[in-house]
Design a protein around this motif. Structure first.
Motif, mmCIF file in Angstrom:
data_model
loop_
_atom_site.group_PDB
_atom_site.id
_atom_site.type_symbol
_atom_site.label_atom_id
_atom_site.label_comp_id
_atom_site.label_asym_id
_atom_site.label_seq_id
_atom_site.Cartn_x
_atom_site.Cartn_y
_atom_site.Cartn_z
ATOM 1 N N GLU A 88 6.808 0.603 -8.127
ATOM 2 C CA GLU A 88 6.138 0.058 -9.303
ATOM 3 C C GLU A 88 5.075 -0.980 -8.940
ATOM 4 O O GLU A 88 4.124 -1.182 -9.684
ATOM 5 N N LYS A 89 5.231 -1.652 -7.807
ATOM 6 C CA LYS A 89 4.367 -2.793 -7.490
ATOM 7 C C LYS A 89 3.313 -2.477 -6.422
ATOM 8 O O LYS A 89 2.923 -3.344 -5.651
ATOM 9 N N ALA A 90 2.834 -1.270 -6.387
ATOM 10 C CA ALA A 90 1.825 -0.911 -5.398
ATOM 11 C C ALA A 90 0.498 -1.594 -5.715
ATOM 12 O O ALA A 90 -0.009 -1.505 -6.833
ATOM 13 N N ASP A 91 -0.060 -2.282 -4.713
ATOM 14 C CA ASP A 91 -1.348 -2.937 -4.890
ATOM 15 C C ASP A 91 -2.507 -1.963 -4.664
ATOM 16 O O ASP A 91 -3.597 -2.144 -5.211
ATOM 17 N N LYS A 92 -2.255 -0.970 -3.825
ATOM 18 C CA LYS A 92 -3.315 -0.031 -3.473
ATOM 19 C C LYS A 92 -2.705 1.337 -3.227
ATOM 20 O O LYS A 92 -1.624 1.440 -2.636
ATOM 21 N N MET A 93 -3.395 2.364 -3.676
ATOM 22 C CA MET A 93 -2.925 3.731 -3.472
ATOM 23 C C MET A 93 -3.958 4.485 -2.631
ATOM 24 O O MET A 93 -5.157 4.437 -2.898
ATOM 25 N N ILE A 94 -3.494 5.173 -1.598
ATOM 26 C CA ILE A 94 -4.344 6.039 -0.792
ATOM 27 C C ILE A 94 -3.891 7.477 -1.008
ATOM 28 O O ILE A 94 -2.734 7.808 -0.731
ATOM 29 N N ASN A 95 -4.786 8.313 -1.501
ATOM 30 C CA ASN A 95 -4.467 9.716 -1.725
ATOM 31 C C ASN A 95 -4.859 10.505 -0.476
ATOM 32 O O ASN A 95 -6.037 10.580 -0.136
ATOM 33 N N ALA A 96 -3.888 11.077 0.209
ATOM 34 C CA ALA A 96 -4.152 11.826 1.436
ATOM 35 C C ALA A 96 -4.611 13.253 1.160
ATOM 36 O O ALA A 96 -4.997 13.964 2.101
ATOM 37 N N HIS A 97 -4.545 13.704 -0.082
ATOM 38 C CA HIS A 97 -5.058 15.025 -0.485
ATOM 39 C C HIS A 97 -4.495 16.154 0.370
ATOM 40 O O HIS A 97 -5.207 17.104 0.726
ATOM 41 N N GLY A 98 -3.218 16.093 0.703
ATOM 42 C CA GLY A 98 -2.573 17.162 1.451
ATOM 43 C C GLY A 98 -2.850 17.168 2.938
ATOM 44 O O GLY A 98 -2.475 18.108 3.645
ATOM 45 N N ARG A 99 -3.500 16.132 3.434
ATOM 46 C CA ARG A 99 -3.803 16.052 4.860
ATOM 47 C C ARG A 99 -2.588 15.543 5.638
ATOM 48 O O ARG A 99 -1.639 15.001 5.082
ATOM 49 N N ILE B 45 5.634 -0.413 8.115
ATOM 50 C CA ILE B 45 6.066 0.668 7.239
ATOM 51 C C ILE B 45 7.347 0.206 6.562
ATOM 52 O O ILE B 45 8.341 -0.101 7.234
ATOM 53 N N GLN B 46 7.324 0.126 5.250
ATOM 54 C CA GLN B 46 8.527 -0.329 4.545
ATOM 55 C C GLN B 46 9.518 0.805 4.310
ATOM 56 O O GLN B 46 10.708 0.673 4.573
ATOM 57 N N SER B 47 9.001 1.959 3.831
ATOM 58 C CA SER B 47 9.917 3.050 3.506
ATOM 59 C C SER B 47 9.178 4.365 3.361
ATOM 60 O O SER B 47 7.947 4.405 3.239
ATOM 61 N N ILE B 48 9.954 5.428 3.396
ATOM 62 C CA ILE B 48 9.485 6.768 3.023
ATOM 63 C C ILE B 48 10.261 7.115 1.767
ATOM 64 O O ILE B 48 11.476 7.359 1.818
ATOM 65 N N SER B 49 9.585 7.122 0.631
ATOM 66 C CA SER B 49 10.271 7.127 -0.663
ATOM 67 C C SER B 49 10.041 8.411 -1.441
ATOM 68 O O SER B 49 8.980 9.044 -1.349
ATOM 69 N N ASP B 50 11.054 8.776 -2.248
ATOM 70 C CA ASP B 50 10.933 9.914 -3.157
ATOM 71 C C ASP B 50 10.211 9.537 -4.437
ATOM 72 O O ASP B 50 9.716 10.413 -5.163
ATOM 73 N N ILE C 232 0.854 -1.186 0.000
ATOM 74 C CA ILE C 232 0.000 0.000 0.000
ATOM 75 C C ILE C 232 0.890 1.235 0.000
ATOM 76 O O ILE C 232 1.899 1.286 0.717
ATOM 77 N N VAL C 233 0.517 2.223 -0.788
ATOM 78 C CA VAL C 233 1.271 3.480 -0.842
ATOM 79 C C VAL C 233 0.335 4.638 -0.500
ATOM 80 O O VAL C 233 -0.761 4.746 -1.053
#
Length: 390
Positions: A37-48, A28-33, A2-3
């Motif tokens: 490529e292999k994200a199963d799910k994306m959560i958009n925090a919308h700037g929160r 938590i695997q990492s905090i990445s720049d 999950i990203v």
């Protein structure tokens, strides 16, 4: 995998924008720049804001779910399941449910503060993780020191693996929380359901002066046994340097609700983690006329926020202290997450957004000037998703 993207990550020392928070399983695997490529799910925090989940090491909120009225008692498991749904939406992902062993009924008769009820709740909390549940539940055993039976009870419960935190309380008049006898008299009368003038306070004080309490040796033995089982020990309502020195000799780790800023500073200087109640911040002061939590935080001698009796207060307390008093947000979030985690021995696994730690996370938005939680993840799984409308 999950990203979480477009979030303002509240780390222990800073707020980071423009990063991807990568979760793998319950960690938590990492905090990445860059976006994996292999994200199963994306959560958009919308700037929160994205923060760690709150760890509440002192709250008796569960009592209000079991016994909402004096004559209306509900099933313990039903109460726990309903309580955790509320806690989840308030950002509390680990709760230390605090139940007390009182000797008498000075603070009102409660069927929940008996050995049978305390044992039943502790066993339920131990076993609930083998069934469907939402958050991490822990048991905080509160021992009133004039309850001589509590020594053997506490030893047995620790040996059974039922206790995750233990605290010692002394609600004797003229010291601690009730140093002001006038406030103590009014409080007791309210619990007894009468006016202060109707309560025989002088007879009560005479009885208090001759009561027996657990000995120094017994309290030290309980501390030693707790530490052998990896359990943190707290004191309650410390008001003098002398009392704190005794607690240090006994083996206490945490000072809950020091009565004055001076006492809180003494506690910090002696190496205690200090706890203040978040409701104190919302109300603008103590309901017992004691120390202001906001003053203690600004003085740098309050390490941990707990909900005490009002779970929403942690979330609001964090943002009030940041917005109104200018305390950096990472510092306030630490008081609700990393600092309590460290105090109870969970700091290597919980309490901060760091690679390798458990993925207990909140996404928080500010609406109409109030913080609201839109997402909660526990062990890397989305357990709550809310969007507000207008």
């Amino acid at each position: 995998m999950i990203v979480i993207k477009n979030g303002r990550l509240v780390l222990p020392d800073e707020i980071v924008d423009g990063k991807y928070l990568v979760l793998e399983g319950d960690r938590i695997q990492s905090i990445s720049d860059t976006l994996p490529e292999k994200a199963d799910k994306m959560i958009n925090a919308h700037g929160r804001f994205v923060t760690p989940g709150f760890i509440d090491i002192h709250s008796d909120r569960i009592e209000q779910f079991i016994l909402p009225r004096p004559t209306a008692r509900f099933d313990f498991e039903l109460a726990l399941k309903e309580c955790e749904r509320e806690l989840l939406h308030q950002g509390i992902t680990t709760m230390y449910h605090s139940l007390s062993l009182y000797k008498d009924e000075r603070f009102g008769k409660s069927p929940l503060r008996t050995l049978a009820s305390v044992q039943e709740m502790a066993e339920l909390i131990r076993d609930i993780h083998d069934r469907f549940h939402l958050i991490h539940h822990r048991f905080h055993l509160r021992v009133e020191i004039d309850n001589l039976d509590a020594y053997d009870i506490a030893r047995d419960m620790i040996a059974q693996g039922l206790v995750h935190e233990i605290s010692f309380m002394d609600h004797s008049p003229g010291q601690g929380q009730y140093k002001d006898l006038a406030i103590y008299r009014q409080t007791l009368a309210k619990y007894q359901g009468c006016e202060a003038e109707e309560f025989d306070f002088e007879a009560f004080l005479a009885k208090e002066e001759t009561k027996d309490v657990l000995s120094f040796e017994q309290l030290r033995e309980l501390c030693h046994m707790a530490h052998e089982h990896g359990i943190a020990v707290a004191s309650h309502d410390d008001d003098t340097k002398e009392k704190l020195q005794i607690n240090r000799e006994i083996g206490v780790d945490i000072s809950e609700f020091p009565i004055t800023v001076e006492a809180a500073k003494y506690a910090n200087d002696m190496g205690f983690a200090t706890v203040v109640g978040a409701p104190n911040i919302l109300r603008g002061g103590s309901h017992s006329g004691n120390m202001s939590a906001a003053d203690a935080i600004q003085a740098g001698c309050a390490d941990i926020l707990c909900s005490d009796y009002y779970p929403p207060a942690i979330l609001h307390g964090v943002f009030i202290m940041h917005r109104k008093y200018g305390v950096p947000l990472p510092e306030m979030v630490n008081k609700a997450s990393l600092n309590p985690a460290r105090a109870v021995g969970l700091g290597s696994e919980y309490g901060s957004i760091e690679p390798g730690k458990k993925a207990d996370l909140l996404i928080i938005e500010l609406l109409d000037g109030y913080p609201v939680i839109t997402h909660v993840l526990v062990d890397g799984r989305t357990t709550s998703r809310v969007e507000y409308r207008r």
